[in-house]
Design a protein around this motif. Structure first.
Motif, PDB file in Angstrom:
ATOM      1  N   ASP A 277       0.825  -1.209   0.000  1.00  0.00           N
ATOM      2  CA  ASP A 277       0.000   0.000   0.000  1.00  0.00           C
ATOM      3  C   ASP A 277       0.860   1.261   0.000  1.00  0.00           C
ATOM      4  OD1 ASP A 277      -2.314  -1.495   0.000  1.00  0.00           O
ATOM      5  OD2 ASP A 277      -2.670  -1.308   2.158  1.00  0.00           O
ATOM      6  N   ASP A 278       1.924   1.256   0.823  1.00  0.00           N
ATOM      7  CA  ASP A 278       2.830   2.412   0.867  1.00  0.00           C
ATOM      8  C   ASP A 278       3.500   2.632  -0.488  1.00  0.00           C
ATOM      9  OD1 ASP A 278       2.284   2.964   3.477  1.00  0.00           O
ATOM     10  OD2 ASP A 278       4.125   2.102   4.300  1.00  0.00           O
ATOM     11  N   LEU A 279       3.963   1.539  -1.100  1.00  0.00           N
ATOM     12  CA  LEU A 279       4.613   1.633  -2.407  1.00  0.00           C
ATOM     13  C   LEU A 279       3.639   2.146  -3.464  1.00  0.00           C
ATOM     14  CD1 LEU A 279       6.624  -1.709  -2.377  1.00  0.00           C
ATOM     15  CD2 LEU A 279       7.628   0.579  -2.540  1.00  0.00           C
ATOM     16  N   THR A 280       2.456   1.566  -3.484  1.00  0.00           N
ATOM     17  CA  THR A 280       1.449   1.945  -4.483  1.00  0.00           C
ATOM     18  C   THR A 280       1.109   3.424  -4.383  1.00  0.00           C
ATOM     19  OG1 THR A 280       0.501  -0.280  -4.498  1.00  0.00           O
ATOM     20  CG2 THR A 280      -0.897   1.510  -5.296  1.00  0.00           C
ATOM     21  N   GLU A 281       0.900   3.892  -3.171  1.00  0.00           N
ATOM     22  CA  GLU A 281       0.551   5.300  -2.976  1.00  0.00           C
ATOM     23  C   GLU A 281       1.692   6.215  -3.421  1.00  0.00           C
ATOM     24  OE1 GLU A 281      -0.752   8.405   0.605  1.00  0.00           O
ATOM     25  OE2 GLU A 281      -0.609   6.244   1.007  1.00  0.00           O
ATOM     26  N   SER A 282       2.923   5.859  -3.082  1.00  0.00           N
ATOM     27  CA  SER A 282       4.071   6.687  -3.441  1.00  0.00           C
ATOM     28  C   SER A 282       4.262   6.763  -4.953  1.00  0.00           C
ATOM     29  CB  SER A 282       5.341   6.143  -2.773  1.00  0.00           C
ATOM     30  OG  SER A 282       5.241   6.214  -1.366  1.00  0.00           O
ATOM     31  N   PHE A 283       4.141   5.630  -5.624  1.00  0.00           N
ATOM     32  CA  PHE A 283       4.289   5.620  -7.074  1.00  0.00           C
ATOM     33  C   PHE A 283       3.134   6.365  -7.744  1.00  0.00           C
ATOM     34  CE2 PHE A 283       7.567   2.483  -6.484  1.00  0.00           C
ATOM     35  CZ  PHE A 283       8.373   2.605  -7.605  1.00  0.00           C
ATOM     36  N   GLU A 284       1.940   6.188  -7.229  1.00  0.00           N
ATOM     37  CA  GLU A 284       0.784   6.847  -7.836  1.00  0.00           C
ATOM     38  C   GLU A 284       0.944   8.363  -7.824  1.00  0.00           C
ATOM     39  OE1 GLU A 284      -4.052   6.340  -7.783  1.00  0.00           O
ATOM     40  OE2 GLU A 284      -2.952   5.994  -5.911  1.00  0.00           O
ATOM     41  N   VAL A 285       1.378   8.893  -6.686  1.00  0.00           N
ATOM     42  CA  VAL A 285       1.570  10.347  -6.563  1.00  0.00           C
ATOM     43  C   VAL A 285       2.704  10.818  -7.468  1.00  0.00           C
ATOM     44  CG1 VAL A 285       2.221  12.207  -4.992  1.00  0.00           C
ATOM     45  CG2 VAL A 285       0.631  10.427  -4.228  1.00  0.00           C
ATOM     46  N   ALA A 286       3.803  10.067  -7.489  1.00  0.00           N
ATOM     47  CA  ALA A 286       4.966  10.456  -8.306  1.00  0.00           C
ATOM     48  C   ALA A 286       4.621  10.478  -9.798  1.00  0.00           C
ATOM     49  CB  ALA A 286       6.127   9.505  -8.045  1.00  0.00           C
ATOM     50  N   ILE A 287       3.864   9.489 -10.252  1.00  0.00           N
ATOM     51  CA  ILE A 287       3.504   9.401 -11.669  1.00  0.00           C
ATOM     52  C   ILE A 287       2.566  10.541 -12.067  1.00  0.00           C
ATOM     53  CG2 ILE A 287       2.346   7.956 -13.403  1.00  0.00           C
ATOM     54  CD1 ILE A 287       3.303   5.516 -11.714  1.00  0.00           C
ATOM     55  N   GLN A 288       1.797  11.046 -11.097  1.00  0.00           N
ATOM     56  CA  GLN A 288       0.853  12.124 -11.378  1.00  0.00           C
ATOM     57  C   GLN A 288       1.524  13.483 -11.536  1.00  0.00           C
ATOM     58  OE1 GLN A 288      -1.904  12.012  -8.114  1.00  0.00           O
ATOM     59  NE2 GLN A 288      -3.073  10.299  -8.949  1.00  0.00           N
ATOM     60  N   THR A 289       2.779  13.613 -11.138  1.00  0.00           N
ATOM     61  CA  THR A 289       3.437  14.914 -11.178  1.00  0.00           C
ATOM     62  C   THR A 289       3.551  15.433 -12.609  1.00  0.00           C
ATOM     63  OG1 THR A 289       5.643  13.924 -11.300  1.00  0.00           O
ATOM     64  CG2 THR A 289       4.778  14.417  -9.094  1.00  0.00           C
ATOM     65  N   ASP A 290       3.461  16.749 -12.740  1.00  0.00           N
ATOM     66  CA  ASP A 290       3.584  17.367 -14.062  1.00  0.00           C
ATOM     67  C   ASP A 290       4.921  17.031 -14.700  1.00  0.00           C
ATOM     68  OD1 ASP A 290       1.085  18.502 -13.741  1.00  0.00           O
ATOM     69  OD2 ASP A 290       1.853  20.445 -13.078  1.00  0.00           O
ATOM     70  N   GLU A 291       5.958  16.979 -13.862  1.00  0.00           N
ATOM     71  CA  GLU A 291       7.298  16.686 -14.374  1.00  0.00           C
ATOM     72  C   GLU A 291       7.355  15.335 -15.064  1.00  0.00           C
ATOM     73  OE1 GLU A 291      11.845  15.978 -12.628  1.00  0.00           O
ATOM     74  OE2 GLU A 291      10.281  16.844 -11.344  1.00  0.00           O
ATOM     75  N   PHE A 292       6.779  14.309 -14.428  1.00  0.00           N
ATOM     76  CA  PHE A 292       6.838  12.975 -15.012  1.00  0.00           C
ATOM     77  C   PHE A 292       5.911  12.847 -16.205  1.00  0.00           C
ATOM     78  CE2 PHE A 292       5.828   8.403 -15.255  1.00  0.00           C
ATOM     79  CZ  PHE A 292       7.109   7.938 -15.490  1.00  0.00           C
ATOM     80  N   GLN A 293       4.746  13.457 -16.140  1.00  0.00           N
ATOM     81  CA  GLN A 293       3.823  13.384 -17.268  1.00  0.00           C
ATOM     82  C   GLN A 293       4.398  14.067 -18.508  1.00  0.00           C
ATOM     83  OE1 GLN A 293      -0.439  13.698 -16.750  1.00  0.00           O
ATOM     84  NE2 GLN A 293      -0.203  13.740 -14.545  1.00  0.00           N
ATOM     85  N   GLU A 294       5.173  15.110 -18.288  1.00  0.00           N
ATOM     86  CA  GLU A 294       5.853  15.757 -19.414  1.00  0.00           C
ATOM     87  C   GLU A 294       6.880  14.814 -20.038  1.00  0.00           C
ATOM     88  OE1 GLU A 294       8.556  19.743 -20.367  1.00  0.00           O
ATOM     89  OE2 GLU A 294       7.565  19.518 -18.414  1.00  0.00           O
ATOM     90  N   THR A 295       7.561  14.053 -19.179  1.00  0.00           N
ATOM     91  CA  THR A 295       8.521  13.065 -19.677  1.00  0.00           C
ATOM     92  C   THR A 295       7.825  12.021 -20.532  1.00  0.00           C
ATOM     93  OG1 THR A 295       9.978  13.344 -17.762  1.00  0.00           O
ATOM     94  CG2 THR A 295      10.186  11.291 -18.993  1.00  0.00           C
TER      95      THR A 295
END
Length: 345
Positions: A277-295
């Motif tokens: 659950d901790d991993l899933t939540e951390s990755f979900e938030v990170a992937i949502q960042t504008d920086e990563f979505q731009e990548t």
């Protein structure tokens, strides 16, 4: 009176100590969750440097670090179409400290008799990050101007054209199976350990053509070193609007599509639920960042960011399409049906 007061004070402090001890016991019930992570997390990348999986993993990892509160130590363990990395993570403790950054390849290990490992039986998805599209590429000075040029030559001169692959179960092998199934092409294949090495081999002239993800080809296309003959999709994609879809030339390919590679991160199937659950939540938030979505946008990849049952279903659908495609092309004698892999409708 003094004795009574002393007794009262002693009793009071005894009660406080017991209450504090009780609080400590309650925290201990989910202490594993509260404590995680206590050390660095190893991120095992199943392909070599420079490919789509490597780019995505190394771009995402620092963003996940900000969320989860520890370092992700990224390591490339290429070989055997990703099976070396997959086995390494499977053999590691199921404690959330060793994660597999992988693509779709383990979906075909069993049907190709590469490994006993599979995503469905041995791992749980933390996140399916994104999907991409495969493209058939040649050098800019290649005589093949279109996919039809390449296909016609491969039919007329069997095994004369050298096609770089990433081994059995890799993206090129599935695309070659698709071409062989429908167009009767025959290529001479040479395997490499990932998209980075296979694109380097194309650049040096060791091979005549290959298939990679759009993301892995992007820089070479922009520099003018490579030409992409087609995108293996049923329509053109926004990232490469001038590259024709494979169905533009060969409508019969439509039955295999949409299909394509994906990028995901997996944990061992026995990872504690609270850690997952901790991993899933951390990755979900990170992937949502504008920086990563731009990548992702720059790489020509399609944002997914799915987990849980939705991710499990997605991976299974990809497995079903790929496994049956290889079987029907004669690339494997192991029937997907024997492995309990349903045939796509």
């Amino acid at each position: 009176m003094r004795k009574s007061t002393k007794y009262t004070v002693t009793l009071f402090f005894s009660i406080i100590i017991l209450l504090l001890a009780g609080c400590g016991s309650d925290n201990g019930a989910d202490g594993a969750n509260n404590a995680y992570p206590e050390k660095n997390i190893d991120g095992i990348i199943m392909w070599g440097e420079g490919g789509a999986t490597d780019i995505i993993a190394r771009t995402l990892s620092p963003l996940v670090e900000d969320e989860i509160g520890t370092s992700l130590v990224m390591q490339n363990r290429a070989g055997a179409a990703g099976a070396i990395a997959t086995q390494f993570v499977y053999d590691s403790p199921a404690d959330g400290y060793t994660l597999l950054f992988g693509a779709e390849n383990p979906n075909l290990y069993q049907v190709l008799d590469i490994s006993d490992r599979s995503y469905q039986e041995d791992f749980v998805p933390v996140s399916v990050i994104a999907n991409s599209f495969a493209g058939v590429i040649v050098k800019a000075d290649s005589p093949y101007q279109t996919l039809e040029d390449l296909v016609d030559d491969a039919v007329a001169n069997p095994n004369d054209i050298i096609f770089g692959t990433t081994g059995e179960g890799g993206l090129p092998s599935v695309v070659l199976a698709m071409l062989q199934n429908e167009l009767n092409t025959e290529f001479k294949t040479v395997p490499y350990d990932g998209e980075g090495p296979v694109t380097t081999s194309l650049l040096s002239g060791e091979v005549d053509a290959t298939t990679v993800t759009v993301s892995a080809a992007q820089d070479y296309l922009e520099s003018g070193d490579f030409r992409m003959l087609t995108v293996v999709h049923d329509e053109t994609i926004e990232a490469l609007p001038d590259v024709p879809a494979i169905t533009d030339s060969y409508p019969e390919m439509e039955k295999y599509l949409p299909w394509g590679p994906f990028q995901a991160v997996f944990a061992h199937k026995d990872t504690p639920e609270e850690v997952l659950d901790d991993l899933t939540e951390s990755f979900e938030v990170a992937i949502q960042t504008d920086e990563f979505q731009e990548t992702l946008e720059n790489l020509g990849m399609e944002y997914l960011n799915i987990n849980g049952q939705e991710a499990i279903d997605y991976v299974e659908q990809n497995r079903s399409t790929s496994a049956w495609m290889l079987y029907e092309s004669g690339e494997t004698t192991v029937s997907p049906e024997e492995l309990g892999i349903p045939k796509p409708e």
